[in-house]
Design an enzyme around this catalytic site. Sequence first.
Site, short mmCIF file in Angstrom:
data_model
loop_
_atom_site.label_atom_id
_atom_site.label_comp_id
_atom_site.label_asym_id
_atom_site.label_seq_id
_atom_site.Cartn_x
_atom_site.Cartn_y
_atom_site.Cartn_z
N ASP A 28 0.83 -1.21 0.00
CA ASP A 28 0.00 0.00 0.00
C ASP A 28 0.87 1.26 0.00
O ASP A 28 1.99 1.25 0.50
CB ASP A 28 -0.90 -0.03 1.26
N ASN A 76 -10.76 -2.72 -5.97
CA ASN A 76 -9.95 -1.83 -6.82
C ASN A 76 -10.60 -1.51 -8.17
O ASN A 76 -10.16 -0.58 -8.87
CB ASN A 76 -8.54 -2.40 -7.05
#
Length: 249
Positions: A28, A76
């Site tokens: 991330d 996503n």
Amino acid sequence: MQRKMQEQELLKLIDRKKIPGHVAIIMDGNGRWARERGLPRSAGHKQGVESVRAIVRCSSQLEINVLTLFAFSTENWKRPPWEVNYLMNLPEQYLTSELPELVKNNVRVHFVGDPGRLPQQVCKAIGKGLEATRENTGMILNFALNYGSRAEITQAARKITQDVLAGKINSEFSESQFSAYLYTGRLRIPDPDLLIRTSGEYRISNFLLWQLAYSELWFTEVYWPDFNRMHLLQAIFDYQQRTRRFGSS
Ligand code: FPP
């Protein structure tokens, strides 16, 4: 130079007999890494691939058995189309350049996730990686793509229900029998020993919810594009200082 020395020091401290068998990583912070440099988000993802290269190499050298990388979640898809396209190109790009080395280093490529919505080019690239490394016996490099843990558990529940109704399995099935219906169970991948999340976020984000039940969690403020061998060694060293009790006293 200083980093190399720190790495050497850490390597000396690490017990090679207690290397975590399965390391899972939530990569991330690509976007923030780019924003802080005044660059487009794509530059963060591009640099993120460089971290993938370095961490795969290092993990294989350390003889980690399984490295699972969360590369694209079922959530996503909500990103802008250009970014989804960009992210969807990365597995192919990475595998095209790295496959010869992965083959040479005895790494076996795997995949967890729902292939249903993945573009053909991604399935083809992963399929090629799987095929080319099928006979390898070293580290499993497991890409989580279009992966969501709740979806994984739901499909497992559906399949096991069908098998119960068909009389293939007793309705009093055990936890381990249920596990076999998960993506990871089908691949016979053990649960992660260590979960790493970068970028100072302290969440699991629908990643391996079942499998992480007894994993050690390790968080760092470092953004994924800056995550390097030294951070991995630090995480493993910290892991080795912990006592895993699996619920016992
Ligand atoms: C999260 O950062 C990262 C992703 C959604 C993509 C992760 C993908 C890579 C690191 C490359 C994968 C490489 C291969 C070879 C498949 P973010 O974009 O959410 O960052 P932010 O939270 O700072 O915005």
